[in-house]
Every structure is written in structure tokens, then in C-alpha cells.
Scaffold this motif. Structure first.
Motif, mmCIF file in Angstrom:
data_model
loop_
_atom_site.group_PDB
_atom_site.id
_atom_site.type_symbol
_atom_site.label_atom_id
_atom_site.label_comp_id
_atom_site.label_asym_id
_atom_site.label_seq_id
_atom_site.Cartn_x
_atom_site.Cartn_y
_atom_site.Cartn_z
ATOM 1 N N SER A 53 -12.753 -82.895 47.498
ATOM 2 C CA SER A 53 -13.577 -81.770 47.922
ATOM 3 C C SER A 53 -13.816 -82.006 49.741
ATOM 4 N N SER A 160 -17.014 -81.249 35.694
ATOM 5 C CA SER A 160 -17.374 -79.935 36.333
ATOM 6 C C SER A 160 -18.713 -79.762 37.041
ATOM 7 N N SER A 163 -17.608 -82.041 40.272
ATOM 8 C CA SER A 163 -16.561 -81.381 40.979
ATOM 9 C C SER A 163 -17.315 -79.856 41.697
ATOM 10 N N ASN A 164 -17.965 -79.003 41.024
ATOM 11 C CA ASN A 164 -18.516 -77.948 41.352
ATOM 12 C C ASN A 164 -19.708 -78.085 42.587
ATOM 13 N N THR A 167 -18.120 -79.592 45.777
ATOM 14 C CA THR A 167 -17.332 -78.772 46.363
ATOM 15 C C THR A 167 -18.672 -77.550 47.039
ATOM 16 N N ARG A 313 -17.259 -69.857 44.040
ATOM 17 C CA ARG A 313 -16.502 -70.187 42.731
ATOM 18 C C ARG A 313 -17.066 -71.546 42.199
ATOM 19 N N PRO A 314 -17.375 -72.466 42.853
ATOM 20 C CA PRO A 314 -18.226 -73.732 42.414
ATOM 21 C C PRO A 314 -19.563 -73.116 42.132
ATOM 22 N N GLY A 317 -19.179 -71.668 38.917
ATOM 23 C CA GLY A 317 -18.786 -72.806 38.038
ATOM 24 C C GLY A 317 -20.046 -73.722 37.480
ATOM 25 N N LEU A 318 -20.970 -73.971 38.273
ATOM 26 C CA LEU A 318 -22.115 -74.541 38.170
ATOM 27 C C LEU A 318 -23.068 -73.946 37.106
#
Length: 595
Positions: A53, A160, A163-164, A167, A313-314, A317-318
Motif C-alpha cells: 500500500s 481484505s 488490505s483495504n 490502502t 475502491r478500498p 471493499g471494506l
């Protein structure tokens, strides 16, 4: 006209209040504990995510330099370095992404494996009573469909989120560094997004629970309709059409549930997409207003809009992970329900050994009732069977004889009283030790869909071929098996349908004899044999009974005349006891049965 067996009501069954409450109270901490033993690997995955990230955040700044400096100033050297930097960032983040996917997928599969094994192991520990109350298809559905449905959550959720979240935080910091005013404009979408996501998650949780129950019903229909016994029943009863209709209706209900699951909240999320698409336009408008015009360079504006697109996007995603996790709570609830089942017949906390088994069996005022029944199947039974002697249990169908046999094998525990072998309560023996002492041959044989040799070796995995053949010879089945083209390597077929009922029973008898138990329980063990074979097997039993304690249950009294003692069972009670001659002379219930 085809018989029409009862079918379920049309339409998807709604969840009961209890089921909704159960799904609601699944603890996220308990789900988190599934990953506890993989903390090290998960920490490594999180570290990779953080590094990826941070590296990815360099690209917008490199892009800004390309637009604001390298291109306007025609600085080729700077342009080359900036482009190489962008390529290097992409290559490194891609490589780290592969490693992250590999590690996170491995963690997820290990957790799935542990869940499957834990559920299977725990169900293996359940008493026979659990399986008589539960549909086979339901059990299979929970192990396959429910755990399979959790795969995406278990495999991807933790990574996820990490990552999200990483990010999103890194992107937000970078956006603030470029322009904190535009950052505030970008974040106004968060409150409605969170609200709508919670609504969608609630809808999907209920639909998921209904879908899994429908899948369980479908599994039951397949189990009942496509097993050998089920196919024979439907063909002989002319019920094939009704079975097909039942399967078709269940499958149609699944179509509806799958569509509802996929479309749940789609229009809400579509509204969010429109809002997200409008944000860049608002940013461009803000940059062009008189009050802000000239305060932002073109490079900063392009880099910011790129970051803004990367931020949503993240964030989505979350929110998507939240929807997925919430909807999967119904699956976790069904799995945890099985894992939380109490073990009715449990291993003793402090097992006692049986170093030299003699086989003295005693019932001491034993009473037992099946779960949910108000009537005792066995009531106040006391029996004393000295080592090496034989006891015959006789009585009308349903009198409690087979229940007594089940208690000897500890398929159930008595509600009161106790059963002992050589003075040790069965509840104080390890289940494996008890199984090595007590051998049961019942009237219901079950053969595995494998070879004759493996079916026999199931009782004693380390048995030699000579031992296998000796047991088969004692059960009067060796000659038949040896005459087959593939001999002991002949596959018996589903539930043993390659052999006749009598042949199946003799294979089952050989399987029990292979373990050489000190106590032999014969529950209508020769009921499927013709008279000649029954006499041959009975002679084998007479030979094998030497030095063993034998409990025989039979309707044909000719097989129990020579027993050391005979007990007449009626409504779960022992009403007469003695030898054949004394009971006949007593002119009581046994004499009536023998007449």
C-alpha cells in the motif's frame, strides 16, 4: 395413479425467531479465534499489505512530477527515471500481491480444513440418538454446503480488511497531502455508504440462511431418492414422478433464493456508484471555481482524482467485506450449532483400564428412555452374566431387547443404574477399549462400498490375510468369497448389494469375529439366513462362544434353547428368567412363546 408423498410447502421457508436470534448472536470474537494459530502467517500477510500500500502511493506523486515538471521542462532524464519508478512500483506491488494471495489462501484453506475436521470429529462423537433424530442429508449439507459457503469469507476476509483498510488510510493521507480541501469533498459520501451497506448486509444474512436450509432439503432429497434403497423403494412404489417433482420444486426455490441473494440491495449500491461517479466531476468543478482557480496545478488535480478513484475502491471493499461477513453469520451459526452439541456418550475424564478381560457382564437396576420419550424402553433391569456363559433375551417385537444390546455396546448411557464389565462401569472405560471388548452383530448389516477384504479389515486394520480368511471361514462365507473371480478383492457395491442379505450378514459376522471380542452380542444375527446356513453359522457361534460371554437376541427360540440362562423381556422389564427347561415347566410367558 402415482402416490404423492408429503412435500414441503411451496416457497422459501422464513426463518423462525429463534434462528434469527441464533445468527445474530454469533460472536465475531469466536470467528476470529479460528485464525489464532495462524497469527504469524497473518502478520506476514499484513506486513506485505502495508508495504504494498505504501509503495502504491508513490505512483500518483510520480505522475504529478511527470505532468508538472518532466513534460513541461522537457527533462528526458527525469522523465525516464520517473517512468522507471512507476514501472518498478507496479512490478514490486504485483509480486507482493502474488505472495499475499498465496499466504492468505493457505491460511483460509487451513481454517476450512480445521472446521471440516472439527465438525466431522464432533459428529462422530455424537450418540446414535442424534443420527436417528437428524436427516443424513442435513448433516452432509452442513459439512459441505455450509462450510463451502464460508470459504470466501474465511479465505479473504482478514486479508481484505487489512488490505483495504491500509490502502484507504494510505490513500487518504496522500490525498490530504495533495489537497485537504478536496479531500473533505471526497469523503462526504461515507455516511450514506455505511448506512446502505448495513441495510444490504441484514437482507443478505436472512436470505443466506434460507438458501442453506433449502440446500439441506435438496441434499436430503438426493440422499433419499438416489441411494440404492431409495431407488428400489420409488420404483416398487411407483413414486418416481413424485420424487422428481419434489426435487424440481426444491431446485426452483433455490433459483429464487440465489437471485434474491445476488440482487439484494443492488439498487442501493447502484445509487452509491452514481454518487461515486459524480465526485470527480465535483472535484473538477471545485478546482475551476473562481475562489480556487489557480491554486492547484494540473498534475496535482490529475494525481488527486487518481487517488480519489483509488480511495473508493478500498472503501467499497471494506463495506463489501462487512456485507459478506454479516450475511455469512447464518452459515457460522449453523456450523457452531453442531460444534456446540453436547456429547451424550462421552469419553471418561479418568478412564479405568481392563488389563485382563474376563467378560463378566452385569446390569444393576438399569433404566433408560429414548430422548423425547416419556416411556422407559428399559425399566429396572438387573442381569448377571458370568464370564464365559451365555444369556438369551427373548420377547415380543418392541419389548426392549435390542435396546439392552445397544446399552451393552454403550450406544446410549442409562438414565439410572449402571452396567459393568468385570466390575468396571462402562462409563469409566475408554470407548475404544469397550469396542475391543464388546463385539456386536445386528440384524441390520452395513457394508462399505469397497472390497470384501477392506470391509473385513475395517474391524482390525492390521489384520493379516490369514486372519481375514479364518474369520470368514468361521462365519461360513470363505468358500463363497474364494469362488468369486476377484475373491476377497471383489467390490461389495453400495451398501453391499453385490451380495444377498444372508451373505451380507455373514460378512458382517466375520468382520466382528475378526476382532475376537470377549463379549459377543448377537442381535438377530442370523435373521437373514436360510435354515441350513443358519444352522451352519449357529454351529460356528457355538464353537466361538467357548470362553466368551455371549448375549443372543432371537425371535426363533430354537437358536437359544441351549443358553445358560434365558430372560423374557416385556415392555422393557425382565418378567421371567431361567433355563429353557425350567421356563417351559413354569408355563409362563416363555412357555407361551415356545408353544
Amino acid at each position: 395413479m402415482e402416490p404423492n408423498p408429503p412435500t414441503r410447502a411451496r416457497g422459501s421457508r422464513k426463518l423462525s425467531a429463534a434462528e434469527k436470534e441464533q445468527a445474530k448472536h454469533v460472536s465475531l470474537a469466536r470467528i476470529g479465534r479460528l485464525f489464532t494459530q495462524h497469527r504469524g502467517r497473518l502478520a506476514g500477510v499484513v506486513l506485505i499489505i502495508v508495504v504494498s500500500s505504501i509503495l502504491a502511493m508513490a505512483s500518483p506523486f510520480l505522475l504529478r512530477e511527470v505532468i508538472d515538471r518532466a513534460l513541461p521542462e522537457r527533462d528526458v532524464r527525469l522523465l525516464v527515471w520517473l517512468v522507471l519508478g512507476m514501472v518498478a512500483v507496479a512490478a514490486v506491488t504485483a509480486a507482493l500481491g502474488v505472495v499475499q494471495t498465496w499466504q492468505s489462501t493457505k491460511v483460509g484453506q487451513l481454517v476450512m480444513h480445521r472446521l471440516r475436521v472439527d465438525v466431522f470429529t464432533h459428529l462422530q462423537r455424537q450418540s446414535v440418538g442424534f443420527f436417528t433424530r437428524t436427516r443424513t442429508g442435513e448433516v452432509q449439507s452442513r459439512i459441505t454446503n455450509d462450510i463451502g459457503g464460508m470459504e470466501a469469507v474465511v479465505t479473504n476476509t482478514a486479508t481484505s480488511i487489512a488490505s483495504n483498510l491500509t490502502t484507504a488510510v494510505a490513500t487518504a493521507v496522500a490525498m490530504a497531502a495533495l489537497s485537504w480541501r478536496l479531500s473533505l469533498v471526497s469523503l462526504v459520501v461515507l455516511p450514506p455508504a455505511i448506512y446502505l451497506t448495513r441495510k444490504v448486509a441484514s437482507m443478505r444474512r436472512e436470505i443466506t440462511a434460507q438458501r442453506q436450509r433449502e440446500l439441506a432439503d435438496l441434499n436430503v432429497t438426493i440422499e433419499e431418492g438416489l441411494s440404492v434403497s431409495g431407488v428400489r423403494l420409488s420404483k416398487t412404489m411407483g413414486a418416481g414422478g413424485a420424487v422428481i417433482r419434489r426435487f424440481t420444486e426444491s431446485s426452483e426455490r433455490l433459483i429464487d433464493l440465489e437471485l434474491r441473494s445476488e440482487l439484494a440491495g443492488r439498487w442501493r449500491m447502484a445509487s452509491m456508484s452514481i454518487i461515486f461517479a459524480a465526485i470527480p466531476a465535483i472535484i473538477y468543478l471545485s478546482a475551476g471555481l473562481p475562489m480556487t482557480a489557480g491554486s492547484l496545478s494540473i498534475g496535482t488535480l490529475v494525481a488527486f482524482t487518481g487517488l480519489q478513484a483509488g480511495l473508493f475502491r478500498p472503501l467499497m471493499g471494506l463495506l463489501g467485506v462487512g456485507v459478506q461477513l454479516t450475511s455469512s453469520l447464518a452459515l457460522f451459526a449453523r456450523i457452531f450449532e453442531y460444534l456446540d452439541l453436547p456429547v451424550e456418550v462421552a469419553e471418561p475424564a479418568y478412564p479405568k483400564p481392563l488389563p485382563a478381560v474376563r467378560g463378566h457382564l452385569r446390569f444393576e437396576d438399569v433404566t433408560f428412555a429414548y430422548p423425547g420419550s416419556e416411556t422407559a424402553a428399559v425399566a429396572g433391569v438387573s442381569l448377571d452374566v458370568p464370564a464365559g456363559t451365555s444369556l438369551a433375551l427373548v420377547g415380543e417385537t418392541g419389548s426392549g431387547k435390542s435396546t439392552i444390546a445397544a446399552l451393552i455396546a454403550r450406544l446410549y448411557d442409562p438414565g439410572s443404574g449402571r452396567i459393568t464389565i468385570d466390575g468396571v462401569d462402562l462409563r469409566d472405560l475408554r470407548l475404544a477399549d469397550l469396542a475391543s471388548v464388546v463385539g456386536v452383530v445386528s440384524q441390520e448389516t452395513y457394508l462399505l462400498h469397497t472390497t470384501v477384504r477392506e470391509n473385513l479389515r475395517y474391524a482390525k486394520p492390521d489384520a493379516t490375510d490369514a486372519e481375514i480368511e479364518a474369520a470368514a471361514a468361521a462365519a461360513r462365507i470363505h468358500d463363497l468369497i474364494a469362488s468369486l473371480p476377484e475373491g476377497y478383492d471383489t467390490v461389495v457395491g453400495s451398501r453391499g448389494y453385490r451380495f444377498s442379505g444372508g451373505e451380507q450378514q455373514r460378512i458382517a459376522i466375520a468382520r466382528t469375529l475378526l476382532r475376537d471380542p470377549r463379549i459377543l452380542v448377537l442381535d438377530e444375527a442370523t435373521s437373514a439366513l436360510d435354515n441350513e446356513t443358519e444352522r451352519a453359522v449357529q454351529r460356528a457361534f457355538d464353537d466361538l462362544a467357548e470362553g466368551r460371554t455371549t448375549i443372543t437376541i432371537a425371535h426363533r427360540l430354537s437358536t437359544v434353547r441351549a443358553a445358560d440362562q434365558i430372560a423374557v423381556v416385556d415392555h422393557g422389564r425382565i418378567i421371567e428368567r431361567g433355563t429353557h427347561d425350567s421356563l417351559v415347566a413354569g408355563a409362563g410367558a416363555y412357555a407361551t412363546l415356545a408353544a
